[in-house]
Design a protein around this motif. Structure first.
Motif, PDB file in Angstrom:
ATOM      1  N   VAL A 442       0.844  -1.190   0.000  1.00  0.00           N
ATOM      2  CA  VAL A 442       0.000   0.000   0.000  1.00  0.00           C
ATOM      3  C   VAL A 442       0.889   1.253   0.000  1.00  0.00           C
ATOM      4  O   VAL A 442       1.806   1.371   0.820  1.00  0.00           O
ATOM      5  N   TYR A 443       0.602   2.156  -0.953  1.00  0.00           N
ATOM      6  CA  TYR A 443       1.353   3.408  -1.071  1.00  0.00           C
ATOM      7  C   TYR A 443       0.383   4.582  -0.905  1.00  0.00           C
ATOM      8  O   TYR A 443      -0.788   4.499  -1.296  1.00  0.00           O
ATOM      9  N   ARG A 444       0.890   5.684  -0.389  1.00  0.00           N
ATOM     10  CA  ARG A 444       0.124   6.931  -0.366  1.00  0.00           C
ATOM     11  C   ARG A 444       0.866   7.931  -1.256  1.00  0.00           C
ATOM     12  O   ARG A 444       2.026   8.273  -1.007  1.00  0.00           O
ATOM     13  N   VAL A 445       0.160   8.363  -2.327  1.00  0.00           N
ATOM     14  CA  VAL A 445       0.793   9.176  -3.364  1.00  0.00           C
ATOM     15  C   VAL A 445       0.105  10.540  -3.421  1.00  0.00           C
ATOM     16  O   VAL A 445      -1.133  10.625  -3.452  1.00  0.00           O
ATOM     17  N   HIS A 449       1.411  13.739  -8.236  1.00  0.00           N
ATOM     18  CA  HIS A 449       2.390  12.748  -8.679  1.00  0.00           C
ATOM     19  C   HIS A 449       1.753  11.436  -9.143  1.00  0.00           C
ATOM     20  O   HIS A 449       2.474  10.492  -9.442  1.00  0.00           O
ATOM     21  N   ARG A 450       0.401  11.380  -9.178  1.00  0.00           N
ATOM     22  CA  ARG A 450      -0.233  10.078  -9.426  1.00  0.00           C
ATOM     23  C   ARG A 450       0.094   9.522 -10.810  1.00  0.00           C
ATOM     24  O   ARG A 450       0.380   8.336 -10.954  1.00  0.00           O
ATOM     25  N   ALA A 451       0.022  10.346 -11.846  1.00  0.00           N
ATOM     26  CA  ALA A 451       0.298   9.860 -13.199  1.00  0.00           C
ATOM     27  C   ALA A 451       1.751   9.396 -13.330  1.00  0.00           C
ATOM     28  O   ALA A 451       2.031   8.334 -13.907  1.00  0.00           O
ATOM     29  N   GLU A 513      13.030   2.718  -5.779  1.00  0.00           N
ATOM     30  CA  GLU A 513      13.337   4.007  -5.165  1.00  0.00           C
ATOM     31  C   GLU A 513      12.750   5.158  -5.978  1.00  0.00           C
ATOM     32  O   GLU A 513      12.270   6.156  -5.404  1.00  0.00           O
ATOM     33  N   ARG A 514      12.774   5.058  -7.290  1.00  0.00           N
ATOM     34  CA  ARG A 514      12.209   6.117  -8.135  1.00  0.00           C
ATOM     35  C   ARG A 514      10.706   6.233  -7.917  1.00  0.00           C
ATOM     36  O   ARG A 514      10.156   7.345  -7.877  1.00  0.00           O
ATOM     37  N   LEU A 519       6.016   9.316  -3.049  1.00  0.00           N
ATOM     38  CA  LEU A 519       5.041   9.118  -1.990  1.00  0.00           C
ATOM     39  C   LEU A 519       4.852  10.391  -1.163  1.00  0.00           C
ATOM     40  O   LEU A 519       5.709  11.287  -1.150  1.00  0.00           O
ATOM     41  N   VAL A 520       3.705  10.448  -0.475  1.00  0.00           N
ATOM     42  CA  VAL A 520       3.458  11.564   0.440  1.00  0.00           C
ATOM     43  C   VAL A 520       4.585  11.608   1.470  1.00  0.00           C
ATOM     44  O   VAL A 520       4.940  10.575   2.057  1.00  0.00           O
TER      45      VAL A 520
END
Length: 553
Positions: A442-445, A449-451, A513-514, A519-520
């Motif tokens: 699970v990531y929080r973006v 930056h979503r696209a 890492e990229r 992420l937030v």
């Protein structure tokens, strides 16, 4: 004999001869040269014994030598990744010694028929197929990684020195004493490699660590890696586009020597010697050529030169002029194949190196095996001149396609092991066969930056699939748009542990890492591991639990 590469002084660091400072590499190189000379002598003897038959039968010698790679390359790659590669190479050497000895005995007793010759050549090719992936895969154990390019160039010099000496020597021996003696020499030539391998004290750190992975699973792992590695796939495509036209030279040259130029076995050997001399010169000129033309320019130029040489072979009837024309053919051949070989070597990590090289050898040798009889049929149908001109046209198409499908830039690719995932702190110890395992991250973006995050995760997706994921998906939470969920399915717990500790590379880490850089701020990915309900392990005191999870990284 120690396997540890020697460390020469700074003056040798950039020398083409630097790998010779490693004693095992040097000894194997010398032994391989003798063996390669014997192999070329045998090829001349086998083809010359069949020259009284039709063109297709002559070209089948090359097919019989190469076809086993089509059948055995992938299993041989699995064997080389799972078992001691020195033992695999020793088995191959003694098997080929026995087959070459049988060819010599049958020839001396006048009992060798065309069918028996092709059958035994095929069996000999099986030994070569078994040896190929293991031989390629041990090179990083013999020399330092920074010298692998120089080692590959010296390997090319070895093969082409043998091509320069072997055919001429083979033709002379066939003319003076008969084909049986070239087969006998080839049998003895395997003893040198066997002796070096017996004395090699391979370090325990180089021994296989693949566990009890079954053949189908190991084959699938190799297939998954190659299919999800765009750089490796592009090398295979360029090989596929070059080999069919290139195979025409090797399969039709004995027919040109005898029918168009009126040469005997000695003259045919000299033609092959010219190719070998050109190739040896090309091995030393290659670094300068690549600096001027670049990798893709070298591929295009090599195909153009080959097309021109095939045209000369089709239209010129002066032996001396054809001999001169074959010199640049050798240079072009070594330039293209050394470029492709180096490209695939630099893109493969250690855990799947032999299997990836097996796929490359499959395309390379299989392409020759399939193309050689086709050119023989074309020569019988349209004539030798027309067949050579058609092959030249195929090479022109190969050169033109470089602009459309170039090799990908290898800058930044690092296949070194990266054990950067922590061990998952589960509340139980799963068995190696337990699975399948569903891994969720699970990531929080941030909204802006979503696209870009989705685009960067496409590289992570290929990483997951290369290292073991059967399925992969990325989902955005409908109730919480900042929340992205990555799901991928791995066949077993053993496969997932392999992802953790032996399959991830520095390049994989960089892709992760990229993506995580978007992420937030202040948030970290949350990872869970879930087992199929009713089929996973049972946790003490929680027998009704069907899914187990852990927060890890």
């Amino acid at each position: 004999m120690s396997a540890a590469p020697s460390t020469p002084g700074p003056s040798m660091s950039d020398s083409p001869w630097a790998p010779f400072a490693a004693r095992v590499f040097r000894a194997l190189w010398i032994a391989q040269l003798v063996s390669n000379v014997g192999s070329w002598m045998q090829t001349v003897g086998a083809q010359w014994l069949l020259l009284g038959h039709n063109a297709a039968l002559v070209t089948l010698v090359q097919t019989a030598s190469s076809l086993p790679v089509v059948l055995l390359a992938l299993p041989s790659g699995v064997v080389a990744d799972r078992f001691d590669r020195r033992s695999v190479l020793l088995v191959a050497q003694f098997a080929m010694l026995a087959v070459s000895g049988a060819l010599a005995v049958l020839t001396f007793t006048d009992a060798l028929t065309p069918t028996a010759l092709l059958a035994l050549t095929f069996v000999l090719g099986c030994g070569t197929a078994l040896m190929g992936p293991a031989w390629q895969a041990i090179q990083p154990e013999l020399v330092e990684r920074r010298r692998l390019g120089q080692a590959a160039a010296l390997g090319a010099v070895n093969m082409n020195l043998a091509r320069a000496v072997g055919p001429a020597l083979g033709g002379a021996v066939v003319a003076a004493a008969g084909a049986g003696w070239v087969f006998a020499f080839n049998a003895v030539s395997y003893l040198g490699i066997a002796a070096v391998l017996v004395l090699w004290q391979r370090p325990r750190t180089a021994l296989p660590t693949g566990g009890n992975e079954r053949l189908p699973a190991a084959l699938n792992a190799g297939r998954r890696y190659v299919w999800n590695a765009p750089g490796v796939r592009r090398v295979l495509l360029r090989t596929t586009l070059f080999i069919p036209g290139g195979a025409a030279l090797w399969s039709l040259l004995p027919l040109s020597a005898s029918r168009s130029l009126g040469l005997g076995s000695g003259g045919y050997g000299l033609l092959l010697t010219a190719v070998g001399v050109g190739a040896v010169a090309g091995a030393f000129a290659l670094p300068r050529i690549q600096r001027v033309l670049g990798v893709n320019g070298t591929l295009a130029a090599g195909a153009l030169v080959f097309a021109a040489v095939l045209a000369v072979l089709a239209t010129v009837r002066a032996p001396w002029l054809v001999t001169v024309a074959l010199l640049p053919a050798g240079l072009a051949w070594i330039g293209v194949l050394s470029t492709l070989n180096a490209a695939v070597q630099t893109r493969l990590p250690g855990w799947v190196r032999a299997r990836g090289l097996a796929v490359y050898l499959l395309v390379f040798q299989g392409g020759q095996a399939l193309a050689a009889p086709l050119w023989g049929v074309v020569a019988d149908w349209l004539g030798l001149t027309a067949a050579l001109l058609v092959a030249g046209a195929v090479m022109l198409l190969s050169a033109a396609s470089v602009r459309r499908w170039p090799l990908h830039d290898a800058e930044g690719i690092d296949p070194s092991l990266s054990d950067h995932w922590p061990a998952p702190p589960l509340v139980f110890e799963p068995g190696e066969a337990d699975g399948p395992v569903l891994v969720s991250v699970v990531y929080r973006v941030a909204p802006d930056h979503r696209a870009e995050f989705t685009d960067r995760m496409s590289h992570v997706a290929r990483s997951r699939r290369r290292t073991g994921a059967l399925e992969w998906g990325l989902y955005q939470d409908g109730h919480d748009p900042e929340r992205f969920v990555e799901n991928y399915l791995v066949a077993s717990w053993a496969e997932h542990l392999a992802q953790h500790h032996s399959r991830l590379t520095v390049t994989d880490r960089r892709h992760e890492e990229r993506a995580r850089a978007l992420l937030v701020p202040g948030t970290l990915p949350e990872v869970t591991h879930a087992f199929a309900a009713g089929s996973g392990p049972v946790v003490p005191d929680r027998t009704e639990q069907a899914q187990y999870s852990s927060r890890s990284r």
